[in-house]
Design a protein around this motif. Structure first.
Motif, mmCIF file in Angstrom:
data_model
loop_
_atom_site.group_PDB
_atom_site.id
_atom_site.type_symbol
_atom_site.label_atom_id
_atom_site.label_comp_id
_atom_site.label_asym_id
_atom_site.label_seq_id
_atom_site.Cartn_x
_atom_site.Cartn_y
_atom_site.Cartn_z
ATOM 1 N N SER A 3 0.849 -1.200 0.000
ATOM 2 C CA SER A 3 0.000 0.000 0.000
ATOM 3 C C SER A 3 0.883 1.248 0.000
ATOM 4 C CB SER A 3 -0.893 0.009 1.233
ATOM 5 O OG SER A 3 -0.137 0.303 2.377
ATOM 6 N N CYS A 4 0.268 2.379 -0.316
ATOM 7 C CA CYS A 4 1.017 3.642 -0.304
ATOM 8 C C CYS A 4 1.575 3.927 1.091
ATOM 9 C CB CYS A 4 0.121 4.792 -0.758
ATOM 10 S SG CYS A 4 -0.536 4.571 -2.432
ATOM 11 N N ARG A 5 0.756 3.633 2.101
ATOM 12 C CA ARG A 5 1.214 3.878 3.475
ATOM 13 C C ARG A 5 2.464 3.054 3.778
ATOM 14 N NH1 ARG A 5 -3.420 4.082 7.328
ATOM 15 N NH2 ARG A 5 -3.861 2.062 6.394
ATOM 16 N N PHE A 29 7.878 -1.769 -8.217
ATOM 17 C CA PHE A 29 6.637 -2.120 -8.892
ATOM 18 C C PHE A 29 5.531 -1.134 -8.505
ATOM 19 C CE2 PHE A 29 2.724 -4.798 -9.238
ATOM 20 C CZ PHE A 29 2.760 -4.950 -10.625
ATOM 21 N N HIS A 30 5.442 -0.846 -7.219
ATOM 22 C CA HIS A 30 4.440 0.111 -6.757
ATOM 23 C C HIS A 30 4.674 1.481 -7.411
ATOM 24 C CE1 HIS A 30 1.604 1.727 -3.593
ATOM 25 N NE2 HIS A 30 2.149 2.837 -4.089
ATOM 26 N N LEU A 31 5.930 1.905 -7.444
ATOM 27 C CA LEU A 31 6.245 3.231 -7.988
ATOM 28 C C LEU A 31 5.911 3.323 -9.479
ATOM 29 C CD1 LEU A 31 9.625 4.084 -6.208
ATOM 30 C CD2 LEU A 31 7.368 5.084 -5.788
ATOM 31 N N LEU A 33 3.414 2.094 -10.835
ATOM 32 C CA LEU A 33 1.965 2.235 -11.007
ATOM 33 C C LEU A 33 1.368 3.436 -10.281
ATOM 34 C CD1 LEU A 33 0.989 -1.517 -10.481
ATOM 35 C CD2 LEU A 33 1.348 -0.316 -12.654
ATOM 36 N N CYS A 34 2.114 4.048 -9.368
ATOM 37 C CA CYS A 34 1.500 5.052 -8.493
ATOM 38 C C CYS A 34 2.235 6.388 -8.584
ATOM 39 C CB CYS A 34 1.512 4.533 -7.054
ATOM 40 S SG CYS A 34 0.813 5.695 -5.881
ATOM 41 N N ARG A 35 1.591 7.349 -9.222
ATOM 42 C CA ARG A 35 2.292 8.633 -9.402
ATOM 43 C C ARG A 35 2.375 9.422 -8.100
ATOM 44 N NH1 ARG A 35 -1.553 12.849 -10.458
ATOM 45 N NH2 ARG A 35 -3.641 11.946 -10.362
ATOM 46 N N HIS A 36 1.424 9.214 -7.186
ATOM 47 C CA HIS A 36 1.491 9.926 -5.904
ATOM 48 C C HIS A 36 2.737 9.513 -5.117
ATOM 49 C CE1 HIS A 36 -2.308 11.552 -6.799
ATOM 50 N NE2 HIS A 36 -3.056 10.513 -6.447
ATOM 51 N N CYS A 37 2.991 8.224 -5.093
ATOM 52 C CA CYS A 37 4.171 7.749 -4.367
ATOM 53 C C CYS A 37 5.457 8.148 -5.093
ATOM 54 C CB CYS A 37 4.110 6.241 -4.140
ATOM 55 S SG CYS A 37 2.979 5.796 -2.787
ATOM 56 N N ARG A 38 5.406 8.166 -6.437
ATOM 57 C CA ARG A 38 6.589 8.660 -7.167
ATOM 58 C C ARG A 38 6.910 10.081 -6.738
ATOM 59 N NH1 ARG A 38 4.584 6.084 -11.784
ATOM 60 N NH2 ARG A 38 3.777 7.988 -12.732
ATOM 61 N N HIS B 113 -4.285 3.870 0.810
ATOM 62 C CA HIS B 113 -3.985 4.653 -0.391
ATOM 63 C C HIS B 113 -3.982 6.140 -0.052
ATOM 64 C CE1 HIS B 113 -4.222 1.158 -2.906
ATOM 65 N NE2 HIS B 113 -5.434 0.880 -2.477
ATOM 66 N N TRP B 114 -3.308 6.926 -0.881
ATOM 67 C CA TRP B 114 -3.285 8.375 -0.650
ATOM 68 C C TRP B 114 -4.693 8.942 -0.780
ATOM 69 C CZ3 TRP B 114 0.732 10.965 1.219
ATOM 70 C CH2 TRP B 114 2.034 10.476 1.005
ATOM 71 N N GLN B 115 -5.111 9.701 0.229
ATOM 72 C CA GLN B 115 -6.364 10.424 0.149
ATOM 73 C C GLN B 115 -6.042 11.883 -0.171
ATOM 74 O OE1 GLN B 115 -8.599 10.321 3.877
ATOM 75 N NE2 GLN B 115 -10.420 10.018 2.614
HETATM 76 ZN ZN LIG Z 1 1.324 4.645 -3.844
#
Ligand SMILES: [Zn+2]
Lengths: 76, 202
Positions: A3-5, A29-31, A33-38, B113-115
Motif C-alpha cells: 500500500s502507499c502507506r 513495482f508500486h512506484l 503504477l503510483c504517481r502519488h508515491c513517485r 492509499h493516498w487520500q
Molecule cells: Zn502509492
C-alpha cells in the motif's frame, strides 16, 4: 500489493539503498503504477538534500570569535 | 568542493577557513547541544574548530566537509561529557504521545492509499527549499517544538550526514530506534514544506 502507506514507511531505506531484493522489487513495482508515491519519493529526496542548508549562517561576530581563537593558538 | 579551493583550504588559508566557519558553525552547535547541553556547546564547538583547523591538511575530500566537521564536533562533545561525568541528555523514549499523531496517517484512506497526496513542490534547489523567508521562520518553530531526540537524530543524520553507526555510538540508541525517530522528524518537515508549497502559508 504494497500500500502507499507501507511505501512511505519504507521510503527512508529506499533513499539509502538499504532494502532487501524482494522489498526493492515490491517498491519499484508500486512506484511504476503510483504517481502519488513517485512524487512522494522524489520530494522526500529533495527535502533530505535540503536539510544540510537549513541552518542560518554564523554572524560576523561568531566567525571572528572562532578565528581569533585559532590565531591565538597558532602563535603559541 | 572544487580541487583548487580544497587545496587552498588544506594549506590553511584563513579566509577560506572563515567561510567554513560561517557556513557550518550553527549546524555544529545544533549537533552538540543534545550531547553537552546548550551552555557548553559553544565551548565544545570552538575546540572542534581549533582541531579542525589543525587537521584540515588531512581532509581528503571524500566525505562532505560538513560530515568531517560533524565527526570532529561529536568526538569533542563526547570527550567533554566524559571529563565532566555528565549524563547524556538524549533519551530514545519519552515521546510516546507523539505516536498517536503519526505523521502522515490522516493523509491515507483506511486501505492505505493516498487520500490527500503530496502537492507539487515548485522550489527546486536544495539551498532554497527550506530557506524561503516565511518558511524558515515556521521551520525554526517546528524544530523548537520537535521532541529533542527526533531533532537530535535529524541534525546528526540529515544535517551533518553522520552514519547510523556514529550516531548510535554517540547516543547509545539502537539503530532501529534512531531510524524511527528520523522518520518522524522527516515526516514533520515533509508536511510543513508540502503545506507551504500547496498554500503559500505555513
Ligand atoms: Zn502509492
Amino acid at each position: 500489493m504494497l500500500s502507499c502507506r507501507e511505501l512511505v514507511n519504507h521510503a527512508d531505506r529506499l533513499l539509502e539503498d538499504d532494502l532487501s531484493f524482494s522489498a526493492r522489487i515490491a517498491i519499484k513495482f508500486h512506484l511504476l503504477l503510483c504517481r502519488h508515491c513517485r512524487r512522494y519519493v522524489k520530494q522526500l529526496r529533495r527535502l533530505v538534500a535540503a536539510i544540510p542548508f537549513m541552518h542560518n549562517k554564523a554572524t560576523d561576530e561568531e566567525v571572528h570569535k572562532i578565528m581569533d581563537c585559532i590565531h591565538s593558538h597558532r602563535n603559541l | 568542493m572544487e580541487t583548487d579551493k580544497l587545496e587552498q583550504l588544506r594549506s590553511g588559508d584563513p579566509v577560506l577557513f572563515a567561510e567554513l566557519v560561517r557556513d557550518h558553525h550553527r549546524a555544529l552547535i545544533a549537533l552538540t547541544v543534545p550531547i553537552v547541553g546548550i551552555s557548553e556547546a559553544e565551548e565544545v564547538v570552538q575546540n572542534a574548530w581549533l582541531k579542525a583547523y589543525q587537521a584540515i591538511g588531512s581532509f581528503a575530500g571524500k566525505s562532505a566537509i560538513r560530515t568531517w566537521l560533524g565527526s570532529i564536533a561529536i568526538n569533542e562533545a563526547k570527550m567533554q561529557r566524559r571529563q565532566r561525568k555528565r549524563e547524556l541528555l538524549f533519551s530514545d523514549h519519552g515521546d510516546e504521545n507523539q505516536n498517536t499523531e503519526d505523521g502522515l496517517a490522516q493523509r491515507f484512506t483506511e486501505r492505505g492509499h493516498w487520500q490527500h497526496p503530496p502537492a507539487h513542490w515548485h522550489t527546486d534547489s536544495p539551498e532554497s527549499l527550506l530557506t524561503g523567508e516565511q518558511l524558515a521562520e515556521c521551520l525554526e518553530r517546528l524544530l523548537a517544538a520537535m521532541p529533542d531526540n527526533q531533532r537530535c537524530i535529524l541534525e546528526m543524520r540529515d544535517a551533518s550526514g553522520l552514519s547510523f553507526e556514529e550516531i548510535c555510538n554517540a547516543l547509545t540508541v539502537s539503530a532501529s530506534n534512531a531510524r524511527v525517530l528520523l522518520h518522524r522528524a522527516r515526516t514533520q518537515l515533509f508536511k510543513l514544506v508540502d503545506h507551504y508549497e500547496e498554500t503559500g502559508e505555513c
